[in-house]
Structures are given as structure tokens and as C-alpha cells.
Design a protein around this motif. Structure first.
Motif, PDB file in Angstrom:
ATOM      1  N   GLU A 110      49.498  27.569  44.193  1.00 18.68           N
ATOM      2  CA  GLU A 110      49.902  26.191  43.922  1.00 18.68           C
ATOM      3  C   GLU A 110      50.885  26.070  42.769  1.00 18.68           C
ATOM      4  OE1 GLU A 110      46.401  23.907  43.233  1.00 18.68           O
ATOM      5  OE2 GLU A 110      45.989  23.591  45.379  1.00 18.68           O
ATOM      6  N   LYS A 111      50.735  26.931  41.743  1.00 16.41           N
ATOM      7  CA  LYS A 111      51.471  26.690  40.502  1.00 16.41           C
ATOM      8  C   LYS A 111      52.489  27.763  40.142  1.00 16.41           C
ATOM      9  CE  LYS A 111      47.899  23.733  38.567  1.00 16.41           C
ATOM     10  NZ  LYS A 111      47.136  23.337  37.364  1.00 16.41           N
ATOM     11  N   TRP A 112      52.600  28.814  40.952  1.00 15.43           N
ATOM     12  CA  TRP A 112      53.504  29.916  40.633  1.00 15.43           C
ATOM     13  C   TRP A 112      54.380  30.265  41.829  1.00 15.43           C
ATOM     14  CZ3 TRP A 112      53.083  32.365  35.728  1.00 15.43           C
ATOM     15  CH2 TRP A 112      51.987  31.947  34.961  1.00 15.43           C
ATOM     16  N   VAL A 113      55.547  30.827  41.541  1.00 14.85           N
ATOM     17  CA  VAL A 113      56.447  31.347  42.574  1.00 14.85           C
ATOM     18  C   VAL A 113      57.036  32.660  42.064  1.00 14.85           C
ATOM     19  CG1 VAL A 113      57.063  29.106  43.565  1.00 14.85           C
ATOM     20  CG2 VAL A 113      58.408  30.034  41.649  1.00 14.85           C
ATOM     21  N   TYR A 114      57.572  33.451  42.969  1.00 12.67           N
ATOM     22  CA  TYR A 114      58.367  34.594  42.541  1.00 12.67           C
ATOM     23  C   TYR A 114      59.623  34.086  41.838  1.00 12.67           C
ATOM     24  CZ  TYR A 114      55.802  38.088  45.332  1.00 12.67           C
ATOM     25  OH  TYR A 114      54.855  38.946  45.845  1.00 12.67           O
TER      26      TYR A 114
ATOM     27  N   PRO B  22      57.532  35.633  49.563  1.00 14.65           N
ATOM     28  CA  PRO B  22      56.276  34.888  49.551  1.00 14.65           C
ATOM     29  C   PRO B  22      55.506  35.104  50.856  1.00 14.65           C
ATOM     30  CG  PRO B  22      58.156  33.410  49.826  1.00 14.65           C
ATOM     31  CD  PRO B  22      58.705  34.772  49.527  1.00 14.65           C
ATOM     32  N   PRO B  23      54.181  34.949  50.787  1.00 15.14           N
ATOM     33  CA  PRO B  23      53.403  34.518  49.623  1.00 15.14           C
ATOM     34  C   PRO B  23      53.306  35.612  48.560  1.00 15.14           C
ATOM     35  CG  PRO B  23      51.933  35.123  51.404  1.00 15.14           C
ATOM     36  CD  PRO B  23      53.316  35.185  51.968  1.00 15.14           C
ATOM     37  N   ILE B  24      52.941  35.213  47.349  1.00 10.99           N
ATOM     38  CA  ILE B  24      52.833  36.147  46.232  1.00 10.99           C
ATOM     39  C   ILE B  24      51.838  37.255  46.578  1.00 10.99           C
ATOM     40  CG2 ILE B  24      52.093  36.368  43.825  1.00 10.99           C
ATOM     41  CD1 ILE B  24      53.071  33.457  43.422  1.00 10.99           C
ATOM     42  N   LYS B  25      52.235  38.499  46.326  1.00 11.26           N
ATOM     43  CA  LYS B  25      51.401  39.652  46.662  1.00 11.26           C
ATOM     44  C   LYS B  25      50.508  40.120  45.503  1.00 11.26           C
ATOM     45  CE  LYS B  25      53.355  39.882  50.733  1.00 11.26           C
ATOM     46  NZ  LYS B  25      54.431  38.885  50.549  1.00 11.26           N
ATOM     47  N   TRP B  26      50.553  39.446  44.368  1.00 12.11           N
ATOM     48  CA  TRP B  26      49.593  39.736  43.314  1.00 12.11           C
ATOM     49  C   TRP B  26      48.199  39.457  43.877  1.00 12.11           C
ATOM     50  CZ3 TRP B  26      51.312  38.446  37.676  1.00 12.11           C
ATOM     51  CH2 TRP B  26      52.649  38.790  37.515  1.00 12.11           C
ATOM     52  N   THR B  27      47.196  40.200  43.431  1.00 11.55           N
ATOM     53  CA  THR B  27      45.898  40.130  44.089  1.00 11.55           C
ATOM     54  C   THR B  27      44.812  39.556  43.186  1.00 11.55           C
ATOM     55  OG1 THR B  27      45.501  42.440  43.452  1.00 11.55           O
ATOM     56  CG2 THR B  27      46.389  42.029  45.665  1.00 11.55           C
ATOM     57  N   VAL B  28      43.821  38.969  43.826  1.00 15.44           N
ATOM     58  CA  VAL B  28      42.630  38.481  43.145  1.00 15.44           C
ATOM     59  C   VAL B  28      41.613  39.619  43.105  1.00 15.44           C
ATOM     60  CG1 VAL B  28      40.739  36.807  43.202  1.00 15.44           C
ATOM     61  CG2 VAL B  28      43.046  36.127  43.948  1.00 15.44           C
ATOM     62  N   VAL B  29      41.147  39.970  41.909  1.00 15.14           N
ATOM     63  CA  VAL B  29      40.177  41.060  41.751  1.00 15.14           C
ATOM     64  C   VAL B  29      39.011  40.577  40.891  1.00 15.14           C
ATOM     65  CG1 VAL B  29      41.941  42.849  41.992  1.00 15.14           C
ATOM     66  CG2 VAL B  29      41.344  42.009  39.711  1.00 15.14           C
ATOM     67  N   LYS B  30      37.930  41.309  40.949  1.00 16.01           N
ATOM     68  CA  LYS B  30      36.762  40.969  40.140  1.00 16.01           C
ATOM     69  C   LYS B  30      37.046  41.249  38.678  1.00 16.01           C
ATOM     70  CE  LYS B  30      31.812  41.956  39.686  1.00 16.01           C
ATOM     71  NZ  LYS B  30      30.679  42.779  40.185  1.00 16.01           N
ATOM     72  N   ASP B  31      36.619  40.331  37.822  1.00 17.59           N
ATOM     73  CA  ASP B  31      36.756  40.529  36.384  1.00 17.59           C
ATOM     74  C   ASP B  31      35.920  41.751  35.977  1.00 17.59           C
ATOM     75  OD1 ASP B  31      36.564  40.381  33.541  1.00 17.59           O
ATOM     76  OD2 ASP B  31      36.852  38.215  33.598  1.00 17.59           O
ATOM     77  N   PRO B  32      36.538  42.785  35.387  1.00 13.29           N
ATOM     78  CA  PRO B  32      35.789  43.997  35.058  1.00 13.29           C
ATOM     79  C   PRO B  32      34.885  43.861  33.838  1.00 13.29           C
ATOM     80  CG  PRO B  32      38.046  44.209  34.304  1.00 13.29           C
ATOM     81  CD  PRO B  32      37.979  42.921  35.066  1.00 13.29           C
ATOM     82  N   VAL B  33      34.999  42.753  33.128  1.00  9.85           N
ATOM     83  CA  VAL B  33      34.218  42.551  31.902  1.00  9.85           C
ATOM     84  C   VAL B  33      33.234  41.397  32.041  1.00  9.85           C
ATOM     85  CG1 VAL B  33      34.347  42.013  29.439  1.00  9.85           C
ATOM     86  CG2 VAL B  33      36.088  43.482  30.487  1.00  9.85           C
ATOM     87  N   ASP B  34      33.715  40.282  32.541  1.00 10.65           N
ATOM     88  CA  ASP B  34      32.909  39.073  32.634  1.00 10.65           C
ATOM     89  C   ASP B  34      32.746  38.661  34.101  1.00 10.65           C
ATOM     90  OD1 ASP B  34      32.782  38.747  29.751  1.00 10.65           O
ATOM     91  OD2 ASP B  34      34.893  38.159  29.876  1.00 10.65           O
ATOM     92  N   GLU B  35      32.093  37.552  34.320  1.00  5.84           N
ATOM     93  CA  GLU B  35      31.935  37.039  35.672  1.00  5.84           C
ATOM     94  C   GLU B  35      33.242  36.440  36.171  1.00  5.84           C
ATOM     95  OE1 GLU B  35      28.734  34.281  35.657  1.00  5.84           O
ATOM     96  OE2 GLU B  35      27.202  35.791  35.264  1.00  5.84           O
ATOM     97  N   GLY B  36      33.342  36.280  37.479  1.00  3.89           N
ATOM     98  CA  GLY B  36      34.487  35.608  38.055  1.00  3.89           C
ATOM     99  C   GLY B  36      35.575  36.555  38.520  1.00  3.89           C
ATOM    100  N   THR B  37      36.725  35.971  38.824  1.00  2.88           N
ATOM    101  CA  THR B  37      37.864  36.736  39.320  1.00  2.88           C
ATOM    102  C   THR B  37      39.081  36.539  38.426  1.00  2.88           C
ATOM    103  OG1 THR B  37      38.498  34.908  40.791  1.00  2.88           O
ATOM    104  CG2 THR B  37      37.086  36.642  41.718  1.00  2.88           C
TER     105      THR B  37
END
Length: 253
Positions: A45-49, A59-74
Motif C-alpha cells: 500500500e505504501k511503497w513502490v520500487y 512490481p509487485p515488490i519482491k521483498w518478503t515477509v519473514v518471521k521476526d527472529p527476536v520478537d513476535e510478529g513478522t
């Protein structure tokens, strides 16, 4: 908590006093907007290449959603296939919204030795994200303008935070009369105060105006907050921005 007095311009606005916490986990200031919360939805919604001369990604942006390695969430991993081999400018992302003066908070985590990315103010001026480098091209340096405050770095596998107050360049009759300026806290420690920025570094593949007069041809054009992809697993989360208007050449807070 640190108190900061920020001058807001405009006929109906007066100087305001705001409380601002700095460091990892900092909450948004009143009036700020979240730009990266670790979700795919907000990323799209808020970013573009950034449409620079070296853009290779589509597009779409190929950056990925990953699990937070320290805390909860992504969180968001900046390692885009198009930037393999350190090809900066090929898959960098920038906020759709453009800014002049602003207060920003950015959290990042480097997963491996030598991890490399960058945070660009107005898609022009880089605050470096680079593990292992203590020079003026290194971690938390206002690139080529100040030395790295490496002592404040939390290290690999840990979250780090930049808290930024930036004032854009000022122009009169089309001529530059005041250089851009930034104050930066790195993990809660004030490391740069009213650091003036002389030019855009890195050439046309780096950001707006990088190809103008060797980077010295800064223009009076707002720009987004940009994050760099250089083929490394660097994670980002909790990025928020508050638009400001700083009437005086002073970003100290």
C-alpha cells in the motif's frame, strides 16, 4: 523520555512541545504515520520500487515477509532477487508519499556478517546500514559526511533503531541557500547533531539528484524515505514518519 521543541510553520500553528522516546521499540509520535509494520498489506500500500536508471525489478515488490527472529510478529526482508551481487538501485523501495522536513523512526536487523542496506532521506541522503564498517561509509554514518558511530551498534542478530529529525535544503529564487541537515539517534544515543549534508553521493543509481552535477545539483523537490536492497538479508520493521516544518536551521532534539 526526551523532550523536544519543534517549530511548526504556518499562520495557525505555533511552536509545539512533543515528547519523543528514542531507541528500539519506540512508539509513534502523535501525528505520525506507520509506513512499515511487517505486513505484506502495508508494504504494497505504501511503497513502490524506486524508478531509477538501474531499476531491474518489476512490481509487485519482491521483498518478503519473514518471521521476526527476536520478537513476535513478522518483518520485511530487503533481499530482492533483482539486487543479487550488490546491485544497488535495482530493487530499492521508496514510500509513495514524499517529504520535506520530517521526524522518522526506522528499525533494522542484520542477519549475517557484512550485511548491507541503507536508509535514504528524501531518496537522496543515505544513512548507512553496513555491518563491519567504521568509516565515513560505515554503519550509521551520514554517508561521506560523518564517521560511523559504530560504538552504538547492537550487532548482528539484534534490532537496531535510527531516530531521525531531518530538515530539507532551502532555496531562494531557485538557488540553494541552506544545506539539508539531520540529527540522528542510534539505539537511543545521539550520534549526529545538526549534521549538514553537502551533496547526494553515489551517482545517478543512488537517488534523486545523484546524477546532477556530480551530486551537487540538489533540487527543491520532495522525496520519499527509501530503503536499499543490495542482495543481503537485512530486516526492517516499525518504520514511522511524522511530517514537520522546521522554520529554523536546527534539527537538534
Amino acid at each position: 523520555m526526551k523532550r523536544i521543541a519543534l517549530l511548526a510553520a504556518g499562520p495557525a500553528l505555533a511552536a509545539t512541545l512533543a515528547q519523543a522516546q528514542v531507541g528500539v521499540g519506540t512508539r509513534m509520535l502523535t501525528g505520525a504515520e506507520m509506513y512499515l509494520d511487517g505486513s505484506r498489506k502495508m508494504l504494497d500500500e505504501k511503497w513502490v520500487y524506486w524508478d531509477g536508471p538501474r531499476l531491474k525489478a518489476k512490481p509487485p515488490i519482491k521483498w518478503t515477509v519473514v518471521k521476526d527472529p527476536v520478537d513476535e510478529g513478522t518483518v520485511i526482508n530487503c533481499n530482492d532477487p533483482a539486487s543479487a551481487g550488490g546491485l544497488y538501485g535495482s530493487a530499492d523501495i521508496v514510500t509513495k508519499k514524499k517529504f520535506r522536513d520530517f521526524r522518522a523512526h526506522v528499525e533494522f536487523l542484520i542477519t549475517k556478517e557484512g550485511g548491507n542496506s541503507g536508509v535514504y532521506l528524501q531518496n537522496r541522503y543515505e544513512i548507512q546500514v553496513l555491518d563491519g564498517d567504521t568509516t565515513s561509509h560505515g554503519m550509521a554514518a551520514v554517508i561521506n559526511e560523518s564517521r560511523s558511530p559504530y560504538f552504538a551498534y547492537n550487532g548482528i542478530g539484534k534490532w537496531n533503531a535510527y531516530d531521525i529529525l531531518f530538515r530539507a535544503a532551502r532555496f531562494e529564487n531557485g538557488k540553494l541557500v541552506e544545506q539539508p541537515m539531520v540529527t540522528l539517534y542510534f539505539n537511543g544515543k545521539k550520534v549526529h547533531t545538526n549534521q549538514r549534508i553537502s551533496q547526494v553521493w553515489g551517482g545517478p543509481n543512488s537517488g534523486i539528484d545523484g546524477g546532477n552535477d556530480g551530486g551537487k545539483g540538489i533540487t527543491d523537490t520532495p522525496g520519499g524515505l527509501k530503503l536499499q536492497s543490495e542482495g543481503h538479508d537485512v530486516y526492517f520493521r516499525n518504520i514511522w514518519i511524522k511530517e514537520m516544518e522546521l522554520t529554523k536551521p536546527d534539527t537538534d532534539f
